[in-house]
Write an enzyme that holds these catalytic residues in place. Structure first.
Site, mmCIF file in Angstrom:
data_model
loop_
_atom_site.group_PDB
_atom_site.id
_atom_site.type_symbol
_atom_site.label_atom_id
_atom_site.label_comp_id
_atom_site.label_asym_id
_atom_site.label_seq_id
_atom_site.Cartn_x
_atom_site.Cartn_y
_atom_site.Cartn_z
ATOM 1 N N ASP A 9 0.774 -1.163 -0.165
ATOM 2 C CA ASP A 9 0.053 -0.017 0.116
ATOM 3 C C ASP A 9 0.926 1.155 -0.052
ATOM 4 O OD1 ASP A 9 -2.326 1.746 0.547
ATOM 5 O OD2 ASP A 9 -1.537 1.757 2.472
ATOM 6 N N ILE A 10 0.411 2.334 -0.220
ATOM 7 C CA ILE A 10 1.214 3.509 -0.337
ATOM 8 C C ILE A 10 0.944 4.527 0.854
ATOM 9 C CG2 ILE A 10 1.584 5.778 -1.784
ATOM 10 C CD1 ILE A 10 1.171 4.339 -4.324
ATOM 11 N N ASP A 11 -0.319 5.049 1.129
ATOM 12 C CA ASP A 11 -0.451 6.192 2.021
ATOM 13 C C ASP A 11 -0.518 5.184 3.353
ATOM 14 O OD1 ASP A 11 -0.798 8.772 0.508
ATOM 15 O OD2 ASP A 11 -2.173 7.491 -0.546
ATOM 16 N N THR A 43 -2.818 0.372 -4.409
ATOM 17 C CA THR A 43 -3.371 1.717 -3.665
ATOM 18 C C THR A 43 -4.613 2.058 -4.247
ATOM 19 O OG1 THR A 43 -2.786 3.940 -3.607
ATOM 20 C CG2 THR A 43 -2.077 2.919 -5.643
ATOM 21 N N GLY A 44 -5.353 3.055 -3.276
ATOM 22 C CA GLY A 44 -6.583 3.246 -3.831
ATOM 23 C C GLY A 44 -6.355 4.565 -4.732
ATOM 24 N N LYS A 200 -8.452 -4.861 -3.470
ATOM 25 C CA LYS A 200 -6.980 -5.273 -3.648
ATOM 26 C C LYS A 200 -6.802 -6.545 -3.645
ATOM 27 C CE LYS A 200 -5.259 -0.766 -1.803
ATOM 28 N NZ LYS A 200 -4.264 -0.180 -0.918
ATOM 29 N N ASN A 226 -9.141 -0.791 3.407
ATOM 30 C CA ASN A 226 -8.913 -1.132 2.079
ATOM 31 C C ASN A 226 -7.686 -2.038 1.889
ATOM 32 O OD1 ASN A 226 -6.974 1.248 2.665
ATOM 33 N ND2 ASN A 226 -7.042 1.699 0.760
#
Length: 273
Positions: A9-11, A43-44, A200, A226
């Site tokens: 994931d990123i954030d 990521t979203g 995801k 998420n």
């Protein structure tokens, strides 16, 4: 059996609170990639919000590197060869938008190129999202969006409002609508709605199969709701130290938080050793 794919994931995971990848994490990712491990950012965000990190990690513009965006609605190579594309129909969006108006909650949709909102007075959370993912905002009335629907494809729709307003809207959501969408809470002020097949976890499962990588050879790292589906799919699910309680509960192991090299530490411990 060793890890062959790392989904990140990123954030709140890959990047710290200054939106930067720490030096230790960059080094660990590049070492793993050089050793043949697939590094997949999940990521979203739309692709516009991923490109700079792919560039930094030297993963961009490749037929053999992959990224999952829009919370699993889109999976593609970093050279933009699409593998998975789960979109939202305009009719489903129209039903959802009607509900948002009824609840008095602000909203937006995201395509591959723009954020569209029918809120003339922009939500500050829409402005924040635009800055975060480097995507321009277009204000359009619902009638205008209906007339131009053949000009864009909806990747996801988002409620963008205060925690209290979103809590109420989610609590009151009729089952006919909750059954229609895949729904994830990426932030207190974001509730995201996608094609029912989009997650995801589903995208990661399909990508792993495409690459001939077994579930037990996959490690996934995340911090929020998420991310849960990919953490549950992976043979090794890793929660960041800054994760929400639900994500901590389902993960196999926990690493340090996003401000203290959590991703880098996990890759060193579980991939490079």
């Amino acid at each position: 059996m060793g890890i062959k794919l790392v989904a990140i994931d990123i954030d709140g995971t890959l990047i710290n609170d200054q939106r930067e990848i720490t030096a230790k994490t960059v080094t660990a990712i590049k070492k793993a990639s050089a050793a043949g491990v697939k590094i997949v950012l999940c990521t979203g965000r739309p692709m516009t919000g991923v490109k700079a990190y792919l560039d930094q990690l030297e993963l961009n513009d490749s037929d053999d590197e992959f990224v999952i965006s829009f919370n699993g609605a889109l999976a593609q190579s970093t050279s933009e060869n699409v593998l998975v594309n789960y979109t939202m129909s305009f009719d489903d969006y129209a039903d959802w938008q009607t509900y948002c108006l009824k609840e008095g909650v602000k909203s937006q949709i995201e395509t591959r190129d723009y954020i569209y909102t029918i809120n003339r007075d922009l939500s500050p959370y829409t402005v924040y999202e635009s800055d975060l993912v480097s995507m321009p905002i277009r204000y359009r009335t619902f009638e205008e969006l209906a007339k131009m629907q053949d000009q864009y494809v909806i990747a996801k729709a988002m409620m963008v409002d205060t925690k209290e307003n979103i809590d109420k809207a989610w609590q009151d959501l009729p089952s006919s609508m909750s059954d229609l969408f895949s729904i994830v809470r990426s932030e207190d002020f974001y509730l995201e709605f996608m094609n029912k097949q989009a997650s995801k976890g589903n995208a990661l499962q399909l990508l792993s199969k495409e690459l001939g990588i077994k579930r037990e050879e996959v490690m996934a790292l995340g911090n929020a709701q998420n991310d849960d589906s990919m953490i549950e799919f992976a043979g090794l699910g890793v929660a960041m130290g800054n994760s929400i309680p639900g994500t901590l509960k389902i993960a196999d192991v926990t690493t340090t938080d996003n401000n203290h090299d959590g991703v880098g530490n996990a890759i060193e411990k579980y991939v490079l050793n």
